[in-house]
Design a protein around this motif. Structure first.
Motif, PDB file in Angstrom:
ATOM      1  N   LEU A  40       5.124 -10.630   2.119  1.00 24.97           N
ATOM      2  CA  LEU A  40       4.857 -10.349   0.707  1.00 24.97           C
ATOM      3  C   LEU A  40       4.310 -11.591  -0.001  1.00 24.97           C
ATOM      4  O   LEU A  40       3.407 -11.475  -0.838  1.00 24.97           O
ATOM      5  N   SER A  41       4.801 -12.768   0.357  1.00 25.80           N
ATOM      6  CA  SER A  41       4.280 -14.013  -0.214  1.00 25.80           C
ATOM      7  C   SER A  41       2.821 -14.196   0.164  1.00 25.80           C
ATOM      8  O   SER A  41       2.001 -14.614  -0.662  1.00 25.80           O
ATOM      9  N   SER A  42       2.475 -13.857   1.404  1.00 22.13           N
ATOM     10  CA  SER A  42       1.080 -13.999   1.832  1.00 22.13           C
ATOM     11  C   SER A  42       0.177 -13.022   1.078  1.00 22.13           C
ATOM     12  O   SER A  42      -0.943 -13.368   0.715  1.00 22.13           O
ATOM     13  N   GLY A  45      -0.284 -14.435  -2.407  1.00 22.96           N
ATOM     14  CA  GLY A  45      -0.995 -15.699  -2.476  1.00 22.96           C
ATOM     15  C   GLY A  45      -0.169 -16.807  -3.096  1.00 22.96           C
ATOM     16  O   GLY A  45      -0.697 -17.838  -3.499  1.00 22.96           O
ATOM     17  N   GLU A  46       1.132 -16.563  -3.201  1.00 29.85           N
ATOM     18  CA  GLU A  46       2.056 -17.565  -3.734  1.00 29.85           C
ATOM     19  C   GLU A  46       3.447 -17.252  -3.214  1.00 29.85           C
ATOM     20  O   GLU A  46       3.697 -16.165  -2.698  1.00 29.85           O
ATOM     21  N   SER A  47       4.342 -18.196  -3.372  1.00 34.52           N
ATOM     22  CA  SER A  47       5.696 -18.026  -2.880  1.00 34.52           C
ATOM     23  C   SER A  47       6.449 -16.968  -3.700  1.00 34.52           C
ATOM     24  O   SER A  47       6.527 -17.059  -4.916  1.00 34.52           O
ATOM     25  N   VAL A  48       6.970 -15.969  -3.014  1.00 32.60           N
ATOM     26  CA  VAL A  48       7.809 -14.946  -3.633  1.00 32.60           C
ATOM     27  C   VAL A  48       9.244 -15.336  -3.294  1.00 32.60           C
ATOM     28  O   VAL A  48       9.587 -15.473  -2.128  1.00 32.60           O
ATOM     29  N   LEU A  55       9.698  -6.841  -4.988  1.00 32.27           N
ATOM     30  CA  LEU A  55       9.460  -5.429  -5.299  1.00 32.27           C
ATOM     31  C   LEU A  55       8.180  -5.238  -6.100  1.00 32.27           C
ATOM     32  O   LEU A  55       7.440  -4.262  -5.885  1.00 32.27           O
ATOM     33  N   VAL A  56       7.880  -6.171  -7.002  1.00 31.81           N
ATOM     34  CA  VAL A  56       6.640  -6.090  -7.778  1.00 31.81           C
ATOM     35  C   VAL A  56       5.433  -6.253  -6.859  1.00 31.81           C
ATOM     36  O   VAL A  56       4.470  -5.482  -6.923  1.00 31.81           O
ATOM     37  N   VAL A  57       5.474  -7.247  -5.979  1.00 32.60           N
ATOM     38  CA  VAL A  57       4.370  -7.476  -5.033  1.00 32.60           C
ATOM     39  C   VAL A  57       4.211  -6.263  -4.127  1.00 32.60           C
ATOM     40  O   VAL A  57       3.093  -5.826  -3.840  1.00 32.60           O
ATOM     41  N   PHE A  58       5.318  -5.691  -3.682  1.00 31.29           N
ATOM     42  CA  PHE A  58       5.267  -4.498  -2.836  1.00 31.29           C
ATOM     43  C   PHE A  58       4.524  -3.375  -3.566  1.00 31.29           C
ATOM     44  O   PHE A  58       3.617  -2.762  -3.025  1.00 31.29           O
ATOM     45  N   GLU A  59       4.919  -3.124  -4.794  1.00 29.17           N
ATOM     46  CA  GLU A  59       4.309  -2.041  -5.567  1.00 29.17           C
ATOM     47  C   GLU A  59       2.815  -2.295  -5.796  1.00 29.17           C
ATOM     48  O   GLU A  59       1.996  -1.381  -5.697  1.00 29.17           O
ATOM     49  N   GLN A  60       2.452  -3.534  -6.070  1.00 27.55           N
ATOM     50  CA  GLN A  60       1.049  -3.878  -6.320  1.00 27.55           C
ATOM     51  C   GLN A  60       0.191  -3.750  -5.068  1.00 27.55           C
ATOM     52  O   GLN A  60      -1.020  -3.571  -5.168  1.00 27.55           O
ATOM     53  N   ASN A  61       0.808  -3.848  -3.895  1.00 30.60           N
ATOM     54  CA  ASN A  61       0.072  -3.824  -2.629  1.00 30.60           C
ATOM     55  C   ASN A  61       0.480  -2.664  -1.732  1.00 30.60           C
ATOM     56  O   ASN A  61       0.284  -2.704  -0.523  1.00 30.60           O
ATOM     57  N   ARG A  62       1.051  -1.638  -2.332  1.00 28.77           N
ATOM     58  CA  ARG A  62       1.592  -0.503  -1.573  1.00 28.77           C
ATOM     59  C   ARG A  62       0.585   0.078  -0.575  1.00 28.77           C
ATOM     60  O   ARG A  62       0.908   0.324   0.583  1.00 28.77           O
ATOM     61  N   PHE A  63      -0.660   0.291  -1.000  1.00 22.74           N
ATOM     62  CA  PHE A  63      -1.636   0.931  -0.119  1.00 22.74           C
ATOM     63  C   PHE A  63      -1.862   0.093   1.138  1.00 22.74           C
ATOM     64  O   PHE A  63      -1.822   0.607   2.251  1.00 22.74           O
ATOM     65  N   GLU A  64      -2.065  -1.201   0.967  1.00 23.50           N
ATOM     66  CA  GLU A  64      -2.294  -2.093   2.106  1.00 23.50           C
ATOM     67  C   GLU A  64      -1.062  -2.150   3.017  1.00 23.50           C
ATOM     68  O   GLU A  64      -1.182  -2.140   4.250  1.00 23.50           O
TER      69      GLU A  64
END
Length: 88
Positions: A40-42, A45-48, A55-64
């Motif tokens: 998710l950090s990758s 593009g920054e440290s999660v 969870l926010v990064v997951f939702e933003q990148n759900r399709f990928e």
């Protein structure tokens, strides 16, 4: 996208797995998947560092994320615990 693999809109932080777990369903079978904090950090593009950020990064990148999980399921790339694990 393969219609035989479904991803319900369910995700959850898992402390034990240090990642966001989410289910997939194929031919009626439930498949447990996890997107690691490093993965998710990758994507971000920054440290999660927190569950909420993950969870926010997951939702933003759900399709990928679902595309990669689908590919790993089709290739039967289960880890030793029987999970589909998305890592860097």
């Amino acid at each position: 996208m393969n219609q035989s693999i479904l991803f319900p809109d369910i995700q959850d932080w898992d402390d034990g797995l240090n990642g966001v777990k989410f289910p997939a369903q194929q031919a009626g079978a439930l498949i447990k998947c996890v997107a690691s904090l490093e993965y998710l950090s990758s994507l971000a593009g920054e440290s999660v560092t927190t569950a909420q950020q993950a969870l926010v990064v997951f939702e933003q990148n759900r399709f990928e994320i679902e595309e990669l999980a689908e590919q790993l399921i089709e290739e039967e790339e289960y880890n030793s615990a029987g999970l589909i694990e998305l890592t860097v």
